[in-house]
Design a protein around this motif. Structure first.
Motif, mmCIF file in Angstrom:
data_model
loop_
_atom_site.group_PDB
_atom_site.id
_atom_site.type_symbol
_atom_site.label_atom_id
_atom_site.label_comp_id
_atom_site.label_asym_id
_atom_site.label_seq_id
_atom_site.Cartn_x
_atom_site.Cartn_y
_atom_site.Cartn_z
ATOM 1 N N TYR A 1 6.002 123.847 33.513
ATOM 2 C CA TYR A 1 7.244 123.419 33.519
ATOM 3 C C TYR A 1 7.612 123.741 34.997
ATOM 4 O O TYR A 1 7.169 124.222 35.752
ATOM 5 N N VAL B 1 -3.082 135.481 34.670
ATOM 6 C CA VAL B 1 -2.651 136.805 34.472
ATOM 7 C C VAL B 1 -3.934 137.339 33.771
ATOM 8 O O VAL B 1 -4.875 136.818 33.112
ATOM 9 N N ARG C 1 3.185 131.149 30.904
ATOM 10 C CA ARG C 1 2.931 132.433 30.654
ATOM 11 C C ARG C 1 1.352 132.663 31.356
ATOM 12 O O ARG C 1 0.858 133.634 31.077
ATOM 13 N N ARG C 2 1.037 131.748 32.413
ATOM 14 C CA ARG C 2 -0.299 132.012 32.944
ATOM 15 C C ARG C 2 -0.139 132.174 34.593
ATOM 16 O O ARG C 2 -0.629 133.372 35.093
ATOM 17 N N LEU C 3 0.212 131.072 34.994
ATOM 18 C CA LEU C 3 0.505 131.231 36.610
ATOM 19 C C LEU C 3 1.355 130.365 37.090
ATOM 20 O O LEU C 3 2.094 129.535 36.487
ATOM 21 N N CYS C 4 1.780 130.601 38.354
ATOM 22 C CA CYS C 4 2.948 129.793 39.170
ATOM 23 C C CYS C 4 2.351 129.017 40.323
ATOM 24 O O CYS C 4 1.361 129.798 41.038
ATOM 25 N N TYR C 5 2.669 128.012 40.707
ATOM 26 C CA TYR C 5 2.461 127.418 41.960
ATOM 27 C C TYR C 5 3.358 127.918 43.104
ATOM 28 O O TYR C 5 4.578 128.188 42.802
ATOM 29 N N PRO C 6 3.334 127.883 44.362
ATOM 30 C CA PRO C 6 4.166 128.346 45.525
ATOM 31 C C PRO C 6 5.090 127.109 45.805
ATOM 32 O O PRO C 6 4.938 125.992 45.167
ATOM 33 N N PRO C 7 6.345 127.536 45.918
ATOM 34 C CA PRO C 7 7.240 126.242 46.136
ATOM 35 C C PRO C 7 6.673 125.301 47.264
ATOM 36 O O PRO C 7 6.019 125.876 48.255
ATOM 37 N N PHE D 1 14.704 137.209 35.972
ATOM 38 C CA PHE D 1 15.765 135.897 36.683
ATOM 39 C C PHE D 1 16.729 135.778 35.884
ATOM 40 O O PHE D 1 17.663 135.039 36.272
ATOM 41 N N ARG E 1 -5.962 127.065 45.673
ATOM 42 C CA ARG E 1 -4.932 126.251 45.171
ATOM 43 C C ARG E 1 -3.399 127.174 45.412
ATOM 44 O O ARG E 1 -2.583 126.400 45.225
ATOM 45 N N GLY E 2 -3.770 128.241 45.966
ATOM 46 C CA GLY E 2 -2.293 129.007 46.254
ATOM 47 C C GLY E 2 -1.610 129.344 45.213
ATOM 48 O O GLY E 2 -0.339 129.507 45.083
ATOM 49 N N VAL E 3 -2.035 129.743 43.965
ATOM 50 C CA VAL E 3 -1.509 129.895 42.675
ATOM 51 C C VAL E 3 -1.365 131.363 42.712
ATOM 52 O O VAL E 3 -2.124 132.313 43.131
ATOM 53 N N LEU E 4 -0.174 131.865 41.791
ATOM 54 C CA LEU E 4 0.024 133.075 41.613
ATOM 55 C C LEU E 4 0.132 133.516 40.145
ATOM 56 O O LEU E 4 0.601 132.518 39.365
ATOM 57 N N PRO E 5 -0.232 134.409 39.464
ATOM 58 C CA PRO E 5 -0.922 135.884 40.087
ATOM 59 C C PRO E 5 -2.410 135.128 40.584
ATOM 60 O O PRO E 5 -3.009 134.298 39.801
ATOM 61 N N GLN F 1 9.257 123.707 42.480
ATOM 62 C CA GLN F 1 8.449 124.887 42.014
ATOM 63 C C GLN F 1 8.373 124.783 40.587
ATOM 64 O O GLN F 1 9.182 124.927 39.933
ATOM 65 N N TYR G 1 11.182 124.589 37.566
ATOM 66 C CA TYR G 1 12.467 125.134 37.622
ATOM 67 C C TYR G 1 13.474 124.034 38.141
ATOM 68 O O TYR G 1 13.272 123.453 39.181
ATOM 69 N N GLU H 1 -11.285 128.966 32.494
ATOM 70 C CA GLU H 1 -11.185 129.841 33.685
ATOM 71 C C GLU H 1 -10.610 131.224 33.372
ATOM 72 O O GLU H 1 -9.751 131.436 32.602
ATOM 73 N N PRO I 1 4.886 135.033 35.565
ATOM 74 C CA PRO I 1 3.586 135.740 34.908
ATOM 75 C C PRO I 1 3.233 136.722 35.644
ATOM 76 O O PRO I 1 2.464 137.672 35.204
ATOM 77 N N ALA J 1 -6.519 126.026 35.276
ATOM 78 C CA ALA J 1 -5.147 125.306 35.469
ATOM 79 C C ALA J 1 -5.310 123.959 36.538
ATOM 80 O O ALA J 1 -6.243 123.884 37.434
ATOM 81 N N LEU J 2 -4.444 123.144 36.326
ATOM 82 C CA LEU J 2 -4.518 121.521 36.952
ATOM 83 C C LEU J 2 -4.002 121.923 38.369
ATOM 84 O O LEU J 2 -3.134 123.015 38.670
ATOM 85 N N TRP K 1 9.380 135.511 42.367
ATOM 86 C CA TRP K 1 9.425 134.159 41.876
ATOM 87 C C TRP K 1 8.609 133.831 40.739
ATOM 88 O O TRP K 1 8.577 132.746 40.258
ATOM 89 N N CYS L 1 5.358 126.218 37.044
ATOM 90 C CA CYS L 1 4.446 127.238 36.582
ATOM 91 C C CYS L 1 3.822 126.695 35.189
ATOM 92 O O CYS L 1 4.338 125.812 34.762
#
Lengths: 175, 142
Positions: free
Chosen positions: B62, A163, B126-132, B93, A141-145, B121, B64, A30, A77, B33-34, A74, B123
């Motif tokens: 991980y 990122v 070091r790559r990306l986060c999923y929304p709540p 944070f 998938r709604g991921v960020l960034p 919620q 939170y 990816e 990354p 990403a999964l 929140w 992430c």
């Protein structure tokens, strides 16, 4: 020699294990890549400006090469990559590159982070509505960034969930 | 000769020890990403006072601790017996705790409850986060 052979077998086994772990952790790579169904005309949208609250439409930046970056306070990354965007905006502004942020957040949180990071490009803000915009730009998938690169012709050429590296962006600017 | 073999062996082991996903990212591109459901597998085991929320967080991901909540029927909050997480110092944070790997959390689930709702919620490191997000989990034997 037998010890060395044993070590080589061990290294091979560890490497194979890591490869299996990599494969299990997600399979195909990816990176910054064309959207799944190929480049598409940028979807129109309007969201409030982070500073003024006044509605701003993405069409305002038509004719420029737009780096449309979805982020949130929140999302650690997201905050890691923004300082590089600030530097790149300064460096490439004269070449028609325009960064535009979309904060998927409350205006208060986004404003606090944007000030802390000395963001020097426009930011729009919204919660569910901003997430719907991200989805329209290919972020299923709604991921960020999540970042979409829009060419001067108004087509979404490349997208990336995760990122962005400076080198990836500079390669696009150089095209 | 013997000494150089030993050095070669130690060098090889030193190279192999941190061989996790990262070297393959460099060779083959970062893995996709999964989906959140795969990255953060969860189920409820049992009912009553001794029910458990079992989490299985994929390697490299991980959750939170302070974003993890559970609700029963009618959205009534269920008190989670949250274990200590791994403290992480985040520039933005401050001090936060995160969960990684497998985890069992005590949660009292009133008898007869069919599903509980878990808010979470997380992430990818070091790559990306999923929304709540919220997920409905069926309760064993309900």
């Amino acid at each position: 020699v037998r010890v060395l052979l044993g070590a080589l077998v061990l290294v091979a086994a560890l490497t194979a294990g890591a490869a299996v772990q990599w494969w299990l952790s997600g399979g195909a790579g990816e990176g910054l890549a064309p959207p799944e169904d190929g480049p598409f005309p940028r979807p129109a949208f309007t969201l409030p400006d982070l500073d003024s609250g006044a509605p701003r439409a993405i069409g305002e930046w038509d004719g420029k090469r737009v780096v449309l970056n979805f982020w949130a306070s929140w999302c650690a990354p997201c905050l890691e990559e923004i300082p590089a965007f600030v530097r790149l905006q300064d460096r490439y502004r004269a070449q028609g590159v325009q960064f535009v942020g979309v904060a998927v957040d409350t205006p208060e949180n986004a404003r606090r982070l944007a000030a802390k990071l000395s963001v020097n490009y426009p930011n729009l803000v919204g919660e569910l509505e901003a997430m719907a915009v991200a989805e329209a730009y290919g972020n299923g998938r709604g991921v960020l960034p999540y970042t979409a690169l829009i060419g001067a012709d108004g087509r979404v050429e490349l997208v990336k969930a995760g990122v962005l590296e400076t080198a990836e962006l500079e390669a696009w600017f150089a095209r | 000769m013997r000494e150089s073999l030993r050095v070669a062996l130690l060098t090889l082991l030193a190279c192999a020890a941190p061989a996790r996903a990262a070297p393959f990212d460099a060779l083959l591109g970062q893995p996709k990403a999964l989906a959140a459901e795969q990255a953060f597998a969860m189920r409820v085991a049992g009912q009553g006072r001794h029910a458990r929320l079992e989490l299985d967080i994929a390697p490299g991901y991980y959750l939170y601790k302070d974003k993890l909540r559970a609700n029963g029927a009618g959205g009534v909050p269920l008190p989670l017996d949250l274990p200590a997480g791994v403290p992480v110092r985040d520039e933005t944070f401050g001090a936060v705790e995160v969960y990684r790997g497998a985890l069992v959390i005590g949660v009292p689930v009133p008898r007869g409850t069919r599903v509980i709702e878990v808010e979470y919620q997380g992430c990818a490191e070091r790559r990306l986060c999923y929304p709540p997000a919220r997920r409905l989990l069926p309760v064993d034997g309900a």
